[in-house]
Design a protein around this motif. Structure first.
Motif, PDB file in Angstrom:
ATOM      1  N   ASP A   1      15.079   5.005   2.193  1.00 54.87           N
ATOM      2  CA  ASP A   1      14.950   5.209   3.635  1.00 54.87           C
ATOM      3  C   ASP A   1      14.152   4.092   4.313  1.00 54.87           C
ATOM      4  N   ILE A   2      13.711   3.148   3.528  1.00 58.68           N
ATOM      5  CA  ILE A   2      12.936   2.046   4.118  1.00 58.68           C
ATOM      6  C   ILE A   2      13.681   0.731   3.903  1.00 58.68           C
ATOM      7  N   LEU A   3      13.878   0.011   5.013  1.00 61.26           N
ATOM      8  CA  LEU A   3      14.531  -1.282   4.938  1.00 61.26           C
ATOM      9  C   LEU A   3      13.510  -2.353   5.322  1.00 61.26           C
ATOM     10  N   ALA A   4      13.825  -3.582   5.009  1.00 58.07           N
ATOM     11  CA  ALA A   4      12.945  -4.666   5.420  1.00 58.07           C
ATOM     12  C   ALA A   4      13.796  -5.895   5.671  1.00 58.07           C
ATOM     13  N   VAL A   5      13.346  -6.725   6.600  1.00 60.53           N
ATOM     14  CA  VAL A   5      14.135  -7.891   6.964  1.00 60.53           C
ATOM     15  C   VAL A   5      13.206  -9.000   7.455  1.00 60.53           C
ATOM     16  N   GLY A   6      13.674 -10.229   7.324  1.00 58.38           N
ATOM     17  CA  GLY A   6      12.902 -11.353   7.857  1.00 58.38           C
ATOM     18  C   GLY A   6      12.087 -12.056   6.797  1.00 58.38           C
ATOM     19  N   GLU A   7      11.063 -12.726   7.249  1.00 57.83           N
ATOM     20  CA  GLU A   7      10.254 -13.544   6.339  1.00 57.83           C
ATOM     21  C   GLU A   7       9.456 -12.712   5.347  1.00 57.83           C
ATOM     22  N   CYS A   8       9.315 -11.398   5.628  1.00 57.28           N
ATOM     23  CA  CYS A   8       8.481 -10.592   4.732  1.00 57.28           C
ATOM     24  C   CYS A   8       9.253 -10.152   3.486  1.00 57.28           C
ATOM     25  N   VAL A   9      10.566 -10.432   3.409  1.00 55.99           N
ATOM     26  CA  VAL A   9      11.312  -9.905   2.276  1.00 55.99           C
ATOM     27  C   VAL A   9      11.556 -10.935   1.170  1.00 55.99           C
ATOM     28  N   GLU A  10      11.880 -10.402   0.017  1.00 55.39           N
ATOM     29  CA  GLU A  10      12.301 -11.232  -1.115  1.00 55.39           C
ATOM     30  C   GLU A  10      13.675 -10.726  -1.546  1.00 55.39           C
ATOM     31  N   HIS A  11      14.666 -11.619  -1.488  1.00 57.16           N
ATOM     32  CA  HIS A  11      16.023 -11.242  -1.863  1.00 57.16           C
ATOM     33  C   HIS A  11      16.444 -12.111  -3.035  1.00 57.16           C
ATOM     34  N   GLU A  12      16.760 -11.473  -4.147  1.00 57.45           N
ATOM     35  CA  GLU A  12      17.133 -12.213  -5.364  1.00 57.45           C
ATOM     36  C   GLU A  12      16.153 -13.326  -5.686  1.00 57.45           C
TER      37      GLU A  12
ATOM     38  N   ILE B   1       8.701  -8.313   0.076  1.00 57.47           N
ATOM     39  CA  ILE B   1       9.151  -6.941  -0.176  1.00 57.47           C
ATOM     40  C   ILE B   1      10.556  -7.026  -0.755  1.00 57.47           C
ATOM     41  N   LYS B   2      10.760  -6.462  -1.937  1.00 56.56           N
ATOM     42  CA  LYS B   2      12.047  -6.640  -2.600  1.00 56.56           C
ATOM     43  C   LYS B   2      13.132  -5.801  -1.923  1.00 56.56           C
ATOM     44  N   VAL B   3      14.258  -6.465  -1.605  1.00 58.21           N
ATOM     45  CA  VAL B   3      15.360  -5.753  -0.950  1.00 58.21           C
ATOM     46  C   VAL B   3      16.671  -6.045  -1.676  1.00 58.21           C
ATOM     47  N   ASP B   4      17.645  -5.132  -1.464  1.00 52.09           N
ATOM     48  CA  ASP B   4      18.975  -5.370  -2.031  1.00 52.09           C
ATOM     49  C   ASP B   4      19.841  -6.092  -0.995  1.00 52.09           C
ATOM     50  N   ASP B   5      21.148  -6.142  -1.240  1.00 49.32           N
ATOM     51  CA  ASP B   5      22.027  -6.914  -0.359  1.00 49.32           C
ATOM     52  C   ASP B   5      22.179  -6.307   1.030  1.00 49.32           C
ATOM     53  N   HIS B   6      21.715  -5.061   1.200  1.00 46.25           N
ATOM     54  CA  HIS B   6      21.731  -4.477   2.542  1.00 46.25           C
ATOM     55  C   HIS B   6      20.330  -4.279   3.079  1.00 46.25           C
ATOM     56  N   MET B   7      19.409  -5.012   2.528  1.00 43.40           N
ATOM     57  CA  MET B   7      18.035  -5.033   3.021  1.00 43.40           C
ATOM     58  C   MET B   7      17.306  -3.711   2.802  1.00 43.40           C
ATOM     59  N   VAL B   8      17.770  -2.944   1.808  1.00 39.46           N
ATOM     60  CA  VAL B   8      17.103  -1.690   1.496  1.00 39.46           C
ATOM     61  C   VAL B   8      16.042  -1.958   0.438  1.00 39.46           C
TER      62      VAL B   8
ATOM     63  N   SER C   1      12.851  -0.545  -2.274  1.00 43.34           N
ATOM     64  CA  SER C   1      12.903   0.374  -3.405  1.00 43.34           C
ATOM     65  C   SER C   1      12.904   1.839  -2.931  1.00 43.34           C
ATOM     66  N   ASP C   2      12.600   2.078  -1.654  1.00 44.21           N
ATOM     67  CA  ASP C   2      12.729   3.422  -1.076  1.00 44.21           C
ATOM     68  C   ASP C   2      13.988   3.415  -0.210  1.00 44.21           C
TER      69      ASP C   2
ATOM     70  N   GLU D   1       0.822  -1.212   0.000  1.00 44.25           N
ATOM     71  CA  GLU D   1       0.000   0.000   0.000  1.00 44.25           C
ATOM     72  C   GLU D   1       0.857   1.264   0.000  1.00 44.25           C
ATOM     73  N   ALA D   2       2.061   1.139   0.554  1.00 41.90           N
ATOM     74  CA  ALA D   2       2.948   2.300   0.558  1.00 41.90           C
ATOM     75  C   ALA D   2       3.646   2.463  -0.789  1.00 41.90           C
ATOM     76  N   GLY D   3       3.378   1.563  -1.727  1.00 48.10           N
ATOM     77  CA  GLY D   3       3.936   1.693  -3.071  1.00 48.10           C
ATOM     78  C   GLY D   3       5.357   1.172  -3.203  1.00 48.10           C
ATOM     79  N   LEU D   4       5.811   0.370  -2.235  1.00 51.08           N
ATOM     80  CA  LEU D   4       7.151  -0.209  -2.371  1.00 51.08           C
ATOM     81  C   LEU D   4       7.109  -1.335  -3.404  1.00 51.08           C
ATOM     82  N   ASP D   5       8.286  -1.679  -3.915  1.00 57.54           N
ATOM     83  CA  ASP D   5       8.388  -2.743  -4.895  1.00 57.54           C
ATOM     84  C   ASP D   5       8.196  -4.089  -4.187  1.00 57.54           C
ATOM     85  N   VAL D   6       7.124  -4.795  -4.558  1.00 54.79           N
ATOM     86  CA  VAL D   6       6.805  -6.047  -3.871  1.00 54.79           C
ATOM     87  C   VAL D   6       6.595  -7.160  -4.883  1.00 54.79           C
ATOM     88  N   GLY D   7       7.283  -8.273  -4.679  1.00 49.62           N
ATOM     89  CA  GLY D   7       7.029  -9.453  -5.513  1.00 49.62           C
ATOM     90  C   GLY D   7       6.280 -10.441  -4.657  1.00 49.62           C
ATOM     91  N   ARG D   8       6.917 -11.603  -4.391  1.00 44.93           N
ATOM     92  CA  ARG D   8       6.319 -12.504  -3.404  1.00 44.93           C
ATOM     93  C   ARG D   8       6.503 -11.899  -2.019  1.00 44.93           C
TER      94      ARG D   8
END
Ligand code: SRM
Ligand SMILES: Cc1cc2nc3c(=O)[nH]c(=O)nc-3n(C[C@H](O)[C@H](O)[C@H](O)COP(=O)(O)OP(=O)(O)OC[C@H]3O[C@@H](n4cnc5c(N)ncnc54)[C@H](O)[C@@H]3O)c2cc1C
Ligand code: SF4
Ligand code: FES
Lengths: 831, 112
Positions: free
Chosen positions: A293-304, A281-288, A290-291, A272-279
């Protein structure tokens, strides 16, 4: 306010808010007071304790606890207090503002604020989303009834404990890690538990079939009912759960239904916040995300492209995240995963990829007496996967080898025996390892035979595995020491070792007779069980042993064994003979070679309707319709069934035909009613599965027009009765029958036929016809069982007729009525 | 780039079994296999020996035994195993949220 950690909910915001508006540090707001979020904060505090001011929003009413320990809490092995990771003091000491029972409802990225459910708005510099997962609820009617519970948090455990207090029946939907831990806990709490699993085997993502089968047997031994292939249609009940109905109609009463079918990353807030979400929340190698200032970690993220459902990856993610937030750049590289099941007394471990594939080699060790199964998958000299059951002590070692990608070619032969063996003493050659064993070392655990005794037996003249088995019983029981005994033979005799009787196939060191004997002696009930107890060296056998095992079990357990279609040769699966062009031929039964206008008309109609290119009279006195497509088979059978005809089993290791001649009704030489007896014989024997095909004929006089003396069982009528002949073959090596005996009545002829058939079914090896079988065991042996032992013959006959109750079901009728239609239809591309 | 075709779900194919797909347009029939450990493979439904329909064979490990003369074909590569030689073309297959997708053979021949 001092808050007690416990199941008592915490209320509202934490007591002392240390940092107010005049705190100039950057503000880190964490959404989700769970395992990953709090760990990230811990990692951050360890690197740079004063850098961020931290606020945590939690949807649950608790401080941070160890979610994976909810299973032991349910099982009564731990209390909630024991599983708290960070108590209230930790939050206070680190100046963290904890807001519980108030989930974040929205993120405003342009204003850089979050707003909670209760309306609290907090500004952030960095936002960390760690919302975990939501349990997946299968969309069946009744899913919202009271009494349907998921297994995710302490509230769920409290609800299950409440239900368990009342006792009764529970159904757990889902036979994965979570479901089995729930089932275990509820069983210990006194409920009668049924586990429904949609896949054919438990924990299919972590375990191979062999390990899953062991697990299932162990759980059943603990009183759980495990239904695999069980597809839930509905949860029923009037205002409250009363039970579950499966798609096949089965009703299972229950006052509690636990849904543990899987989890979905909890991403609604981020989406709803408009972040890039696949299965996730999409994050890079430092858990950042698509915004920046917003990071995500744990089971809610999708990494590669990967999402994770276990804690180990979270720890790695949290390290990279904290590094990133404190300007160190390590970067998360994804995780390899290992799994353990937390059910007391059941040791199950799996790691990496054990599904095999090109270039993969399986090393399998089965020790049935200890209930141990180990499988290590090696590819390009590296361990790529492992499944351990019963003895998981080396799980960590294999996992370590796997993660490090270490070259294992030097220890390849000893790898499966575990770390202490493989890395100990430098004795890397298995032969050398056996040679180094002392004379008192125990070789055969089942019979307590030492190495010295095996050597003594060999020195007394035993020069084959079989002779050693006979001489000192080593390897004569469970067979797990067969390899050791063979090595001792080779060490003692060098070139002079004689190879034993032929093994069933390359998957086992046992011969057919051993396997059959053990199936009966140990009361084995399924193919994976046989493969496990008899130490198969492949995960699921091959195209020679599987059909044989399927037959041996079918023969040993009439009415009880569930036939494994996938272990049958195509003709027996399709109930027709495959032709060189992939079409099928269809042979309906014509009892004793008799037919009538109705049958002939139906056959003629089928030939025309399905444009069969050929119809021919067979050497077995019936008609064969050629060139039928697999798609048309059910319709052809329906038409033939309608005219009263059933499958002729012209395709099966089974009774084929009963040929007859005209006999006393018409023939001037006929002595008895050979046609009538032929029909009766076929009606008694049809449908029966055998080691190989089985043919019968009845001739009305010694002129033998039905060629009874080259059949598996032949009857030649004479004035004074019936001559019974056995073991004939008109095939590759023509063999004339042996005379079994002479009887005086039709009924006796039928009784002897049934007894002989059953003896062959129980004792011949798979794919051995009666002719080579009798050559092997001798006709005198057959006579001793059938002619000289009246009680034995009667018992054989009774077993045959008992088994026939379950066999005489026309397989065509079921297919024509719509069973297994998928076998006949193509998949349809969705375009 | 592959062009993927949705052909059904995992449950449509029996474990240690196969189903066939006809794409029409003169394409050869495709056999889609599901192994005991739920891996998926797709091959042209023709044995390299005498074109036996591999979909009807016994699946063991990651191999299939041809129903006509019992050659063993590796599902991953389409190669005949043991002393026999020959190869059946393979088709890329993947699973996405329970759906099975196979690569359109045209794309495959481009890639090859
Ligand atoms: C259809 C038929 C030939 C015909 O047109 O007459 C036939 C056809 C086949 N026979 Fe036969 N046999 C047929 C009667 C016979 C006979 C004669 C008899 O039964 O009186 C024999 C010799 C008698 C005997 O079995 O002892 C016979 C001995 C064989 C053998 C050699 C068996 C042996 O033990 O040496 C094989 C090979 C095998 O089974 O491994 C065989 C195998 C086959 C197979 C199944 C080959 C195969 O594996 O695909 C053929 C299937 C053709 C098809 O698709 O339908 N067929 N076959 C006959 C079907 C009889 C029926 O109504 O069911
Ligand atoms: C019974 C059980 C047994 C397990 N056993 C094992 C095991 O043996 N081994 C293993 O490795 N893993 C196991 N797991 C999985 C493991 O617990 C998870 O991988 C881990 O907890 C994930 O951490 P997380 O922080 O991503 O999610 P969580 O720990 O679930 O934390 C997420 C938190 O965020 C909260 N939240 C969600 N939305 C909001 C919102 N909008 N606002 C505020 N808060 C929100 C949730 O309430 C939750 O408290 C098990 C899980 C369960 C349930
Ligand atoms: S004799 Fe040979 S060719 Fe003729 S049906 Fe029998 S198996 Fe086939
Ligand atoms: S056609 Fe496949 S083995 Fe002959």
């Amino acid at each position: 306010m001092e808050l007690q950690a416990g199941t008592e909910p915490l209320t509202g915001s934490g007591g002392n808010i240390l940092f107010t508006g005049d705190d100039v540090r950057e503000h880190l707001v964490l959404v989700g007071n769970g395992m990953a979020g709090c760990r990230a904060v811990e990692e951050l505090l360890a690197r740079d304790p004063g850098r961020y001011r931290v606020t945590i929003f939690g949807a649950e009413p608790h401080v941070n606890y160890n979610r994976i320990m909810l299973s032991p809490v349910l099982a009564g092995e731990k209390a909630f207090d024991d599983i708290i990771i960070n108590d209230r003091a930790w939050y206070d000491d680190n100046g963290i503002d904890l807001i519980v029972s108030d989930p974040v409802a929205a993120i405003d990225r342009s204003a850089k604020t979050v707003t909670s459910h209760s309306g609290r708005t907090v500004a952030y510099d960095k936002l960390l989303i760690a919302t975990g997962s939501d349990p997946f609820i299968i969309p069946v009617p009744g899913k919202d009834l009271p009494g349907v519970i998921s297994f995710r948090d302490m509230k769920d455990v409290d609800a299950m404990l409440g239900a368990a207090d009342k006792g009764g029946d529970a159904v757990v939907i889902g036979g994965g890690l979570l479901g089995l831990e729930a089932a275990h806990g509820l069983t210990l709490r006194g409920m009668k538990v049924t586990v429904l699993h949609i896949m054919p085997t438990l924990m299919e993502r972590q375990l191979d079939e062999a390990a899953a089968w062991l697990l299932k047997s162990a759980l059943e031994g603990r009183g759980q009912t495990i239904l695999t292939g069980a597809d839930t249609a509905e949860i029923y009940g009037d205002g409250m759960v009363e039970g579950v109905r499966l798609k096949d109609g089965t009703l299972i009463p229950a006052s509690l239904v636990v849904m543990a079918v899987g989890i979905r990353p909890c991403v609604a807030l981020a989406r709803e916040a408009g972040l890039d979400v696949g299965r996730g929340i999409k994050v890079d190698d430092h858990m950042v995300t698509s915004d920046p200032d917003i990071l995500a970690v744990g089971e809610c993220v999708e990494h590669e492209g990967n999402v994770y459902g276990l804690v180990a990856p979270l720890w790695d993610m949290c390290r990279s995240l904290a590094d990133g937030l404190t300007d160190r750049h390590s970067g998360y590289k994804g995780s390899v995963i290992s799994t353990k099941l937390k059910v007391a007394g059941l040791d199950v471990f799996s790691a990496g990829d054990f599904s095999g594939g090109e270039g993969c080699e399986d090393i399998v060790l089965r020790d049935a007496s200890r209930g141990v199964y180990k499988r290590v998958v090696v590819k390009d000299d590296r361990v790529v996967g492992a499944v351990l059951y019963g003895d998981t002590a080396d799980g960590g070692w294999y996992f370590d080898l796997l993660k490090r990608g270490e070259d294992v070619s030097d220890i390849r032969d000893l790898l499966i025996f575990g770390q202490s063996f493989a890395s100990g003493g430098g004795a890397l050659d298995p032969k050398a390892a056996v040679a180094a064993l002392s004379d008192n070392a125990e070789i055969c655990g089942c019979n307590g035979v030492s190495k010295g005794q095996v050597i003594a037996t060999i020195n007394k003249g035993a020069c084959s595995l079989d002779a050693v088995r006979a001489g000192c019983k080593a390897s004569a029981s469970c067979g797990s020491c067969t390899g050791l005994v063979e090595t001792i033979l080779a060490l003692t005799l060098g070139e002079d070792v004689q190879s034993g009787p032929k093994t069933m196939c390359k998957c086992t060191s046992f011969g057919h007779d051993d396997v059959r004997r053990e199936i009966v002696a140990q009361g084995m009930k399924a193919i994976p069980e046989v493969m496990h107890k008899l130490h198969w060296s492949t995960p699921d056998g091959c195209s020679s042993c599987r059909p044989a095992l399927n037959y041996y079990l079918l023969c040993a357990l009439p009415g009880e064994y569930v036939d494994d279609q996938q272990s049958r040769f195509v003709n027996e699966r399709m109930h027709a003979n495959i032709q060189k062009d992939g079409t099928y031929s269809v042979v309906p039964r014509m009892w004793g070679g008799l037919t009538n206008p109705r049958e002939l008309r139906a056959i003629a109609d089928v030939v025309e309707k399905y444009e069969a290119p050929m119809v021919k009279v067979t050497g077995g006195q019936r008609l064969d319709i050629f060139g039928i497509k697999k798609e048309d088979l059910p319709a052809v059978w329906a038409d033939l069934n309608a005219a009263g005809m059933v499958s002729g089993h012209a395709y099966g290791k089974s009774l084929r035909t009963v040929k007859t001649c005209v006999g006393s009704d018409w023939c001037r030489f006929g002595t008895q009613d050979s046609t009538g007896l032929g029909v009766k014989t076929e009606q008694m024997t049809w449908g029966s599965w055998m080691p190989h095909k089985f043919k019968i004929a009845v001739s009305g006089c010694p002129r033998n027009c039905a060629e009874a003396t080259i059949k598996d069982f032949g009857i030649v009528c004479v004035d004074s009765g019936y001559e019974l002949h056995v073991g004939g073959n008109g095939g590759i090596h023509v063999r004339v029958t042996d005379l079994l005996c002479k009887v005086t009545t039709e009924q006796e002829a039928l009784d002897y036929c049934a007894a002989f058939t059953q003896l062959y079914r129980e004792e011949a090896r798979y794919l051995e016809r009666t002719a080579p079988w009798i050559e092997r065991v001798g006709v005198d042996y057959v006579k001793s069982r059938i002619v000289e032992d009246d009680a034995g013959r009667e018992a054989l006959r009774a077993r045959f007729l008992f088994s026939q109750q379950f066999m005489q079901d026309d397989p065509w009728a079921a297919r024509a009525a719509g069973q297994d239609t998928q076998l006949h239809q193509h998949l349809v591309p969705a375009e | 780039m592959n062009d993927w075709i949705d052909i059904g779900t995992l449950a449509d194919i029996p474990q240690r079994g196969a189903r066939t797909v006809q794409l029409g347009g003169g394409e050869k029939e495709i056999a889609v296999f599901r192994t005991g450990d739920d891996r998926l493979f797709a091959l042209v439904n023709e044995c390299p020996h005498k074109k036996g329909p591999l979909s009807q064979g016994i699946v063991h490990g990651h191999n299939v035994a041809c129903p006509l003369h019992n050659w063993t074909i590796a599902l991953q590569t389409g190669q005949a195993q043991g002393a026999d030689t020959g190869c059946t073309p393979t088709i890329a297959v993947k699973q996405e949220n329970d759906r099975i997708l196979i690569a359109r053979p045209v794309a495959l021949s481009d890639a090859a």
